[in-house]
Design an enzyme around this catalytic site. Structure first.
Site, short mmCIF file in Angstrom:
data_model
loop_
_atom_site.label_atom_id
_atom_site.label_comp_id
_atom_site.label_asym_id
_atom_site.label_seq_id
_atom_site.Cartn_x
_atom_site.Cartn_y
_atom_site.Cartn_z
N GLU A 23 29.86 16.59 45.28
CA GLU A 23 29.12 17.10 47.02
C GLU A 23 29.62 18.10 46.99
O GLU A 23 30.64 19.00 47.45
CB GLU A 23 29.71 16.30 47.86
CG GLU A 23 28.80 14.72 48.07
CD GLU A 23 29.65 13.94 49.36
OE1 GLU A 23 28.91 14.24 50.45
OE2 GLU A 23 30.36 13.20 49.12
N LYS A 41 30.58 20.71 49.25
CA LYS A 41 31.29 21.19 51.14
C LYS A 41 31.03 21.87 51.62
O LYS A 41 31.04 23.58 51.95
CB LYS A 41 33.20 22.04 50.82
CG LYS A 41 33.61 21.58 51.87
CD LYS A 41 34.77 22.24 51.70
CE LYS A 41 36.22 21.80 52.61
NZ LYS A 41 35.95 22.94 53.93
N ASP A 71 30.12 24.41 54.93
CA ASP A 71 30.36 25.52 55.57
C ASP A 71 29.42 25.44 57.29
O ASP A 71 29.18 25.83 57.72
CB ASP A 71 30.78 26.33 55.62
CG ASP A 71 31.62 27.47 56.46
OD1 ASP A 71 32.88 27.13 57.10
OD2 ASP A 71 31.87 28.92 56.41
N TYR A 122 28.38 12.63 54.90
CA TYR A 122 29.07 12.33 53.40
C TYR A 122 30.04 11.11 53.57
O TYR A 122 30.80 11.09 52.48
CB TYR A 122 29.90 14.03 53.43
CG TYR A 122 30.86 14.05 54.67
CD1 TYR A 122 32.16 13.65 55.08
CD2 TYR A 122 30.86 15.04 55.31
CE1 TYR A 122 32.87 14.14 55.96
CE2 TYR A 122 31.75 15.56 55.82
CZ TYR A 122 32.60 14.66 56.52
OH TYR A 122 34.06 15.28 58.26
N LYS A 129 38.32 24.52 46.45
CA LYS A 129 37.80 25.99 47.08
C LYS A 129 37.75 26.93 46.62
O LYS A 129 37.91 27.02 45.32
CB LYS A 129 38.59 26.39 48.11
CG LYS A 129 39.12 24.59 49.40
CD LYS A 129 38.17 24.72 50.05
CE LYS A 129 38.01 26.01 51.79
NZ LYS A 129 39.22 26.05 51.42
N CYS A 134 44.19 60.16 22.60
CA CYS A 134 44.13 58.99 23.34
C CYS A 134 45.08 58.80 23.47
O CYS A 134 46.17 58.79 22.93
CB CYS A 134 44.07 57.05 21.71
SG CYS A 134 44.80 56.27 22.07
N CYS A 176 47.54 56.13 20.45
CA CYS A 176 48.38 57.27 18.85
C CYS A 176 47.53 58.47 19.34
O CYS A 176 48.20 58.67 18.00
CB CYS A 176 47.15 56.40 18.09
SG CYS A 176 45.26 56.55 18.35
N CYS A 208 38.42 55.83 21.09
CA CYS A 208 39.23 56.70 20.20
C CYS A 208 38.96 56.80 18.81
O CYS A 208 38.47 56.04 18.27
CB CYS A 208 41.15 55.85 20.08
SG CYS A 208 41.84 55.90 19.06
N CYS A 226 45.67 52.37 16.31
CA CYS A 226 46.47 52.30 17.21
C CYS A 226 46.68 50.51 17.42
O CYS A 226 46.29 49.92 17.21
CB CYS A 226 45.59 51.88 18.84
SG CYS A 226 44.18 53.82 19.47
#
Length: 783
Positions: A116, A118, A120, A228, A317, A410, A413, A440, A446
């Site tokens: 279910e 939750k 608030d 609930y 949560k 880069c 390299c 690059c 690289c």
């Protein structure tokens, strides 16, 4: 004698007690829920490490704060305990595992959970005697609450008398009082009009409304109640499961959450979590997570409770999605395709369920838009599994001074950086904007990104090359034996003998392991390529849907976006990857070296004729058109050709299309590049058989193993378990992890254990590996 741990524990207890008082008693929370969770988890972790420092007064040993005065006190006959929290997939799986271990006759994969949202709001208890509401009480500290009966009676959806019959003589119903988002906005709007103080959030509004001493004020507040669970039950019985109990409460006139689901195992819980997380923003009420409860009441009783929570339930949560932190620096990373991405180096901050110290800044155009500087305080967002990103500069905090400059070479390299253009249209479809990509020129020269690509390529969920660890990859690249994934299949034993730690036997073993991976499933091959945004599930969708590497390599973004769970962003990533000349060369080299992905060679039968003309128009994402408008356009114009030739006047004849939608669509269709792409996409839909004019598979035709449940156990020689699973799924079977009375067949490899014994006991059909391969070959899924 005081120690640092003892002092920190006491400080945390003092802080949490103060926040409990403000939150539960005064309804004036001083910190966000995420910050409170941090304090509580830190205290819990410290107490677990120092059990001798745990006291009965610790917040971890009781539920909450004492109720304030003004209402009569109510002692709960059964405590209204809170729930332990899970903040990650691992913690949720650990929760399921603990249950399975505590009840050793239960397989965690078969455990059924009631799920279910939750809500608030504020937890309350409703007591019914002989079906009549006699008392409403707040949860308070879990043991003592406040009598709010008069206020509860004003809530429209709380029945003053239960419907139907056969309810217990005394029945306690527990649930949440909350304020829907629309009601909250209306309440604050009225308060602003009267010049009164507004509420911070719906949770505070609900709590404040229930604690009004004048019930007439509560009656004016848009409150709702959702049940609930139950507490005291006397003089009657409830169903044997939690879910059936909730359905029974609904029969008696009590609201339950329509999103409640019954799932199996941790995987079912996580699937539910992902589903609700995706629709969280569209719900009519606020939720801060989900609750998973073992559905069987008998198992609940067997599992029992710990000090402050039941062992059989947990709250998963949602992570905090935004936090503020300081930008310490900006560095530039080179991805597998040579794209240079600016990365924000942050003061570490806990956001989205993890500690974040790096976040993406996307590209240099985004840096310019944000106007961000080194030393700025920035808002960082991380929702679910999305990469953390800097979303804005916090201007009411001290600003930095040092600007961010684009590198000319880069950073890995030293090759030159080139600036290319990324063309993409906005939500309106008529707005064309340009974004910059810094790339690059050296691409995979690289070394750092090459090592990363190789490590991913050989990993367990990709090509699964045993012995290709990080250390060995480092050596292969450093000695220039490997310059692309394809080079792995060119290695010789003599090459490997040059590496540290390799002798004759280890060299032979690695060469053999690489050689074995010349034949892998198409989904593994696609995943191994390291396409941005393409994980295991997306790779499986591509392989099962498009059927061949050839189709995947040439698929256009708009076609890819019609596949399940592949949006336009991911579709463009796949298409761009496959069109990159370097990537094309790597794939061609792999194929030339004998790497042959196992593929069906055909588009999935479920995709034949699956794209309607309306869906095709809707996929353009043109602002204000929507699916209904797209369907109206499809009904009005018989073909894409007719739509492309339509004048603005002709578009005005389409019913259900606003002036703004018509204007946006007409502007989109005037752009020659858009028209060209539409024609190309339609042609490919025809080629793949997905076009609306293609004859779909007859609904009466079913796959050979449709509706059957198969289980795989033990080791196999010619097939891996993953490969067998994919082939069985392609034939329509569901592949489960455990044997039950619903199992159709079990495939038993070497050293099959308890699953085989259970299948024999239940009289379930059992096949060995050879029999499975024979069946697969007969159905066109041969090895």
């Amino acid at each position: 004698m005081s120690t640092p741990a003892a002092e920190r524990i006491q400080a945390l207890r003092d802080q949490i007690d103060q926040h409990n008082y403000r939150y539960y008693v005064l309804d004036e929370p001083g910190i966000p829920d995420a910050e409170y969770d941090r304090l509580f988890r830190e205290l819990k972790t410290l107490e677990e490490a120092h059990p001798d420092l745990v006291t009965a007064e610790s917040p971890t040993q009781r539920v909450g704060a004492k109720p304030k005065g003004g209402f009569a006190e109510v002692t709960h006959e059964l405590p209204m305990l809170s729930l332990d929290n899970a903040f990650s997939e691992d913690e949720l799986r650990a929760f399921v595992k603990r249950i399975a271990e505590r009840i050793d006759t239960i397989n965690g994969d078969t455990l059924r959970f009631a799920c279910e949202p939750k809500l608030d709001g504020l937890a309350i208890s409703l007591l019914y005697e002989e079906g009549v509401l006699v008392r409403g009480a707040t949860r308070g500290d879990g043991y003592t609450g406040e009598d709010i009966t008069l206020n509860v009676r004003t809530i429209d959806n709380v029945p003053l008398k239960l419907r139907g019959r056969d309810w217990p003589r005394r029945l306690e119903v527990r649930g949440e009082v909350y304020m829907p988002k629309s009601g909250f906005e209306s309440l604050n709007e009225r308060a602003r009009a009267r010049g009164e103080k507004t509420f911070v959030n719906p949770r505070n509004a609900a709590a404040g409304s229930l604690r009004q001493l004048d019930p007439k004020i509560t009656a004016q507040r848009p409150l709702e109640f959702c049940s609930y669970s139950t507490g005291i039950v006397e003089g009657g019985e409830l169903p044997d499961s939690h879910s059936e109990t909730l359905y029974q409460l609904r029969e008696w006139g009590l609201k339950i959450n329509p999103e409640m689901r019954l799932v199996t195992g941790a995987d079912g819980c996580l699937e539910y979590y992902r589903d609700l997380e995706s629709k969280r923003g569209s719900l009519a009420y606020d939720i801060d997570g989900l609750v998973f409860k073992v559905d069987s009441r008998a198992l609940q009783q067997q599992l029992g409770f710990v000090a402050r929570a039941p062992r059989w339930a947990i709250a998963h949560k949602f992570p905090a999605q935004e936090e503020i932190t300081r930008l310490n620096d900006v560095e530039f990373q080179v991805g597998r395709t040579g794209a240079v991405t600016p990365v924000a180096r942050l003061e570490p901050v806990f956001v989205g369920g993890v500690t974040v110290s790096n976040a993406t800044l996307h590209n240099m155009d985004e840096i310019a838009r944000l106007g961000v500087k080194i030393g700025d305080y920035v808002m960082v967002r991380r929702a679910g599994d999305v990469i953390p990103q800097v979303v804005k500069v916090v201007t009411d905090k001290p600003r930095g001074q040092k600007p961010v400059h684009v590198p000319e070479q880069c950073p890995v390299c030293g090759s030159d950086i080139e600036r290319t253009q990324l063309i993409k249209h906005g939500k309106s479809g008529a707005q064309i904007s340009e974004g910059a990509i810094y790339r690059c020129v050296g691409r995979l020269s690289c070394e750092a990104q090459l090592k990363q690509a190789l490590f991913h390529f050989g990993s367990r969920k990709a090509m699964d090359i045993d012995g290709l660890g990080e250390k060995n990859i480092e050596q292969l690249v450093d000695k220039e034996l490997v310059r692309s994934p394809a080079d792995l299949f060119r290695l010789t034993e003599r090459d490997l003998l040059r590496l540290e730690g390799f002798a004759q036997l280890s060299s032979e073993n690695l060469i053999a392991a690489i050689d074995q991976r010349r034949h892998v499933t198409l989904e593994r091959f696609i995943y191994a390529l390291g396409i941005p945004e393409v994980g295991e599930e997306t790779a499986r969708t591509l392989a099962n849907g498009l059927g061949s590497l050839t189709n995947i390599r040439k698929a256009l973004p708009q076609v890819l976006a019609t596949l399940k769970d592949i949006g336009l962003t991911v579709a463009h990533e796949i298409h761009n990857f496959m069109q990159d000349s370097h990537n094309q060369q790597v794939i061609d080299d792999l194929l030339a070296l004998g790497v042959e992905p196992k593929e069906s060679g055909q588009i999935s039968a479920t995709l034949v004729g699956s794209v309607s003309f309306g869906a095709f128009i809707d996929s353009l994402g043109i602002f204000r058109v929507g699916r209904k408008g797209a369907d109206n356009l499809a009904a009005h114009f018989s073909s894409l050709d007719a739509l492309l030739e339509a004048s603005e006047e002709a578009l005005s004849e389409v019913s259900g299309l606003s002036n703004q939608a018509r204007s946006n669509l007409f502007a989109f269709l005037q752009v020659e590049e858009n028209r060209r792409k539409l024609v190309e996409t339609e042609q490919q839909l025809r080629e793949f058989g997905m076009h609306w004019e293609c004859e779909p598979q007859s609904s009466g035709q079913i796959l050979p193993l449709e509706g059957e449940t198969w289980v795989l156990t033990g080791a196999m020689e010619r097939l891996t378990r993953d490969e067998a699973k994919v082939r069985l799924q392609a034939l329509g079977a569901k592949v489960a992890g455990s044997v039950s009375a619903k199992t159709t067949a079990l495939v038993a490899g070497e050293k099959a254990g308890s699953k085989l014994a259970k299948a024999e006991q239940l009289g379930i059909r059992i096949l060995n590996e050879s029999q499975l391969i024979e069946l697969l070959e007969a159905e066109g899924q041969g090895v």
